[in-house]
Design a protein around this motif. Structure first.
Motif, PDB file in Angstrom:
ATOM      1  N   ARG A  21       0.846  -1.121   0.028  1.00 11.28           N
ATOM      2  CA  ARG A  21       0.016  -0.072  -0.061  1.00 11.28           C
ATOM      3  C   ARG A  21       0.905   1.388   0.013  1.00 11.28           C
ATOM      4  NH1 ARG A  21      -5.306   0.269  -0.838  1.00 11.28           N
ATOM      5  NH2 ARG A  21      -5.521   1.837   0.644  1.00 11.28           N
ATOM      6  N   VAL A  22       1.986   0.972   0.403  1.00  9.84           N
ATOM      7  CA  VAL A  22       2.889   2.202   0.465  1.00  9.84           C
ATOM      8  C   VAL A  22       4.428   1.619   0.128  1.00  9.84           C
ATOM      9  CG1 VAL A  22       3.434   2.119   2.819  1.00  9.84           C
ATOM     10  CG2 VAL A  22       3.839   4.236   1.888  1.00  9.84           C
ATOM     11  N   ALA A  23       5.098   2.690  -0.499  1.00 10.83           N
ATOM     12  CA  ALA A  23       6.824   2.396  -0.811  1.00 10.83           C
ATOM     13  C   ALA A  23       7.307   3.239   0.088  1.00 10.83           C
ATOM     14  CB  ALA A  23       6.784   2.851  -2.443  1.00 10.83           C
ATOM     15  N   VAL A  24       8.201   2.494   0.765  1.00  9.01           N
ATOM     16  CA  VAL A  24       8.910   3.409   1.743  1.00  9.01           C
ATOM     17  C   VAL A  24      10.673   3.323   1.161  1.00  9.01           C
ATOM     18  CG1 VAL A  24      10.182   3.355   3.961  1.00  9.01           C
ATOM     19  CG2 VAL A  24       7.828   2.651   3.649  1.00  9.01           C
ATOM     20  N   MET A  25      11.314   4.671   1.134  1.00  4.06           N
ATOM     21  CA  MET A  25      12.717   4.832   0.909  1.00  4.06           C
ATOM     22  C   MET A  25      13.270   5.412   2.097  1.00  4.06           C
ATOM     23  SD  MET A  25      11.625   6.146  -2.763  1.00  4.06           S
ATOM     24  CE  MET A  25       9.988   6.123  -2.038  1.00  4.06           C
ATOM     25  N   LEU A  26      14.606   4.566   2.388  1.00  2.78           N
ATOM     26  CA  LEU A  26      15.155   5.079   3.516  1.00  2.78           C
ATOM     27  C   LEU A  26      16.072   5.718   2.926  1.00  2.78           C
ATOM     28  CD1 LEU A  26      14.952   1.533   5.439  1.00  2.78           C
ATOM     29  CD2 LEU A  26      13.664   3.315   6.012  1.00  2.78           C
ATOM     30  N   LEU A  70      20.742  -1.404   8.721  1.00  2.26           N
ATOM     31  CA  LEU A  70      19.921  -1.908   7.255  1.00  2.26           C
ATOM     32  C   LEU A  70      20.303  -3.508   6.901  1.00  2.26           C
ATOM     33  CD1 LEU A  70      21.111   1.238   5.391  1.00  2.26           C
ATOM     34  CD2 LEU A  70      18.796   0.899   6.127  1.00  2.26           C
ATOM     35  N   GLU A  71      21.559  -3.699   7.525  1.00  2.00           N
ATOM     36  CA  GLU A  71      21.959  -5.308   7.293  1.00  2.00           C
ATOM     37  C   GLU A  71      21.145  -6.076   7.989  1.00  2.00           C
ATOM     38  OE1 GLU A  71      25.954  -8.181   7.889  1.00  2.00           O
ATOM     39  OE2 GLU A  71      26.034  -6.065   7.701  1.00  2.00           O
ATOM     40  N   ASP A  72      20.828  -5.625   9.405  1.00  2.00           N
ATOM     41  CA  ASP A  72      20.270  -6.490  10.362  1.00  2.00           C
ATOM     42  C   ASP A  72      18.841  -6.865   9.771  1.00  2.00           C
ATOM     43  OD1 ASP A  72      22.444  -6.637  12.113  1.00  2.00           O
ATOM     44  OD2 ASP A  72      21.734  -5.041  13.168  1.00  2.00           O
ATOM     45  N   HIS A  73      18.296  -5.849   9.012  1.00  4.08           N
ATOM     46  CA  HIS A  73      16.840  -5.965   8.709  1.00  4.08           C
ATOM     47  C   HIS A  73      16.678  -6.278   7.182  1.00  4.08           C
ATOM     48  CE1 HIS A  73      14.998  -4.325  12.141  1.00  4.08           C
ATOM     49  NE2 HIS A  73      15.786  -3.615  12.680  1.00  4.08           N
ATOM     50  N   GLY A  74      17.816  -6.601   6.594  1.00  6.50           N
ATOM     51  CA  GLY A  74      17.909  -7.220   5.156  1.00  6.50           C
ATOM     52  C   GLY A  74      17.108  -6.029   4.067  1.00  6.50           C
ATOM     53  N   ALA A 255      18.792   2.429  17.076  1.00  3.81           N
ATOM     54  CA  ALA A 255      17.790   1.490  17.388  1.00  3.81           C
ATOM     55  C   ALA A 255      16.351   1.651  17.199  1.00  3.81           C
ATOM     56  CB  ALA A 255      18.079   1.232  19.125  1.00  3.81           C
ATOM     57  N   MET A 256      16.234   3.069  17.357  1.00  2.00           N
ATOM     58  CA  MET A 256      14.544   3.494  16.962  1.00  2.00           C
ATOM     59  C   MET A 256      14.427   3.354  15.412  1.00  2.00           C
ATOM     60  SD  MET A 256      12.901   6.271  15.492  1.00  2.00           S
ATOM     61  CE  MET A 256      14.079   7.701  15.530  1.00  2.00           C
ATOM     62  N   LEU A 257      15.440   3.604  14.524  1.00  2.00           N
ATOM     63  CA  LEU A 257      15.226   3.400  13.312  1.00  2.00           C
ATOM     64  C   LEU A 257      15.031   1.831  12.949  1.00  2.00           C
ATOM     65  CD1 LEU A 257      15.411   4.166  10.346  1.00  2.00           C
ATOM     66  CD2 LEU A 257      18.008   4.125  10.420  1.00  2.00           C
ATOM     67  N   ALA A 262      11.035  -2.257  11.051  1.00  2.00           N
ATOM     68  CA  ALA A 262      10.187  -3.431  11.648  1.00  2.00           C
ATOM     69  C   ALA A 262       8.660  -3.289  11.361  1.00  2.00           C
ATOM     70  CB  ALA A 262      10.563  -3.709  13.087  1.00  2.00           C
ATOM     71  N   HIS A 263       8.515  -1.816  11.867  1.00  2.00           N
ATOM     72  CA  HIS A 263       7.017  -1.294  11.865  1.00  2.00           C
ATOM     73  C   HIS A 263       6.507  -1.451  10.247  1.00  2.00           C
ATOM     74  CE1 HIS A 263       3.345   0.438  12.832  1.00  2.00           C
ATOM     75  NE2 HIS A 263       3.702   1.413  11.935  1.00  2.00           N
ATOM     76  N   ALA A 264       7.450  -0.978   9.706  1.00  2.00           N
ATOM     77  CA  ALA A 264       6.973  -0.659   7.989  1.00  2.00           C
ATOM     78  C   ALA A 264       6.713  -2.036   7.511  1.00  2.00           C
ATOM     79  CB  ALA A 264       8.143  -0.011   7.363  1.00  2.00           C
ATOM     80  N   LYS A 265       7.779  -2.951   7.959  1.00  2.00           N
ATOM     81  CA  LYS A 265       7.632  -4.472   7.351  1.00  2.00           C
ATOM     82  C   LYS A 265       6.142  -5.130   7.721  1.00  2.00           C
ATOM     83  CE  LYS A 265      12.320  -5.816   6.746  1.00  2.00           C
ATOM     84  NZ  LYS A 265      13.266  -6.934   7.192  1.00  2.00           N
ATOM     85  N   SER A 266       5.991  -4.784   9.076  1.00  2.00           N
ATOM     86  CA  SER A 266       4.609  -5.377   9.770  1.00  2.00           C
ATOM     87  C   SER A 266       3.502  -4.800   8.818  1.00  2.00           C
ATOM     88  CB  SER A 266       4.656  -5.002  11.235  1.00  2.00           C
ATOM     89  OG  SER A 266       4.268  -3.820  11.468  1.00  2.00           O
ATOM     90  N   ARG A 267       3.524  -3.783   8.293  1.00  2.00           N
ATOM     91  CA  ARG A 267       2.409  -3.084   7.586  1.00  2.00           C
ATOM     92  C   ARG A 267       2.378  -3.396   5.905  1.00  2.00           C
ATOM     93  NH1 ARG A 267       1.317  -2.794  12.409  1.00  2.00           N
ATOM     94  NH2 ARG A 267       0.397  -0.902  12.951  1.00  2.00           N
ATOM     95  N   GLY A 268       3.483  -4.403   5.751  1.00  2.00           N
ATOM     96  CA  GLY A 268       3.522  -4.629   4.198  1.00  2.00           C
ATOM     97  C   GLY A 268       4.005  -3.624   3.369  1.00  2.00           C
TER      98      GLY A 268
END
Length: 290
Positions: A21-26, A70-74, A255-257, A262-268
């Protein structure tokens, strides 16, 4: 792509990969001390030694944490890097590239003053492109103006030089194409907003003039997560998170990032580089990638 914004529901009707539903760019503006130096110069002043060291925290310490998160979250990010940073911190820039992240243009000395001529801008682009290409083996396809400052002629220059996208504007919640010009080349804009910029919450200085902005991480995380949730509920939208290793790279903030990712991933959310999103948008619109 011309739309009348109603502030809530409308967008380009794009459908992101996998039904996201949304594209996220870090995105990371890896501008080290040049952010503070250029910001002070644009205001007719200078920074002190300790203020410069705040900027140096990015390449010396903060960047490593950002890359680890970034590495930890792939996931992959886009790093907008001034040419002078490539010269001063070559090993750090090489490390970003080696980790598979995108490198994009961000001026040479992080020139954030207004009134730059078209000839100056052209020379800045040429110099910064050559330095980034020395690391990646190819010219950058993305550009963000220092402090998001671009000029009336910037989109034309970017098209002429083969750029795929810009990420400086603040006018929409979705990706769009700049109006056609005489070059006949498409240019994607990936807009953001100051509420999605860690500078808004964490920039601190006694110089240029004094700014003492320091928000608790829980509020920043809550703001970013709430915005992502609202955009995802509407659909067709993008969220461009604008980060600086000298600020977001502090331990608790990094850590907050990770919590936000993780939240963004949980929302697909579709988490991708700016280049990936821009190419997808251009293909959706029936254009040809540069």
């Amino acid at each position: 792509m011309q739309f009348e914004a109603d502030g809530k529901t409308n967008g380009p009707g794009i459908r992101w990969p996998g039904g996201a539903r949304v594209a996220v760019m870090l995105t990371f503006d890896f501008d080290a001390e040049f952010l503070r130096i250029s910001r002070a110069e644009s205001k007719g002043t200078k920074i002190g030694f300790t203020d410069q060291s705040r900027g140096e925290y990015g390449p010396h310490t903060g960047l490593a944490r950002c890359l680890q998160v970034l590495e930890d979250h792939g996931v992959k990010g886009t790093f907008f890097v001034p040419g002078a940073v490539v010269e001063r911190y070559p090993e750090q820039v090489k490390r970003i590239h080696a980790a598979g992240h995108e490198l994009a243009a961000h001026g040479y000395l992080h020139e954030s003053r207004r009134g730059i001529s078209e000839e100056e801008e052209q020379a800045i682009l040429e110099k910064s492109e050559a330095l980034l290409e020395s690391v990646t083996g190819k010219k950058p396809v993305g550009h963000r103006g220092p402090e998001s400052i671009i000029h009336p002629f910037t989109p034309k220059l970017l098209r002429q030089r083969g750029y795929l996208y810009s990420s400086s504007m603040k006018d929409r919640d979705w990706a769009y194409l700049w109006p056609q010009d005489e070059t006949g080349r498409a240019l994607v804009e990936l807009p953001g907003d100051v509420m999605l910029d860690d500078f808004t919450y964490y920039y601190f200085t006694f110089s240029d003039p004094a700014v003492r902005s320091m928000y608790p991480n829980r509020q920043v995380l809550a703001d970013w997560c709430a915005e992502l949730d609202a955009l995802a509920a509407e659909g067709d939208k993008i969220l461009v998170l604008k980060l600086h290793p000298q600020m977001i790279g502090r331990s608790s903030r990094a850590a907050m990032l990770g919590d936000f990712i993780a939240h963004a991933k949980s929302r697909g959310a579709w988490i991708a580089t700016c280049e990936e999103v821009a190419r997808y948008v251009l293909e959706w619109e029936g254009g040809d990638a540069q």
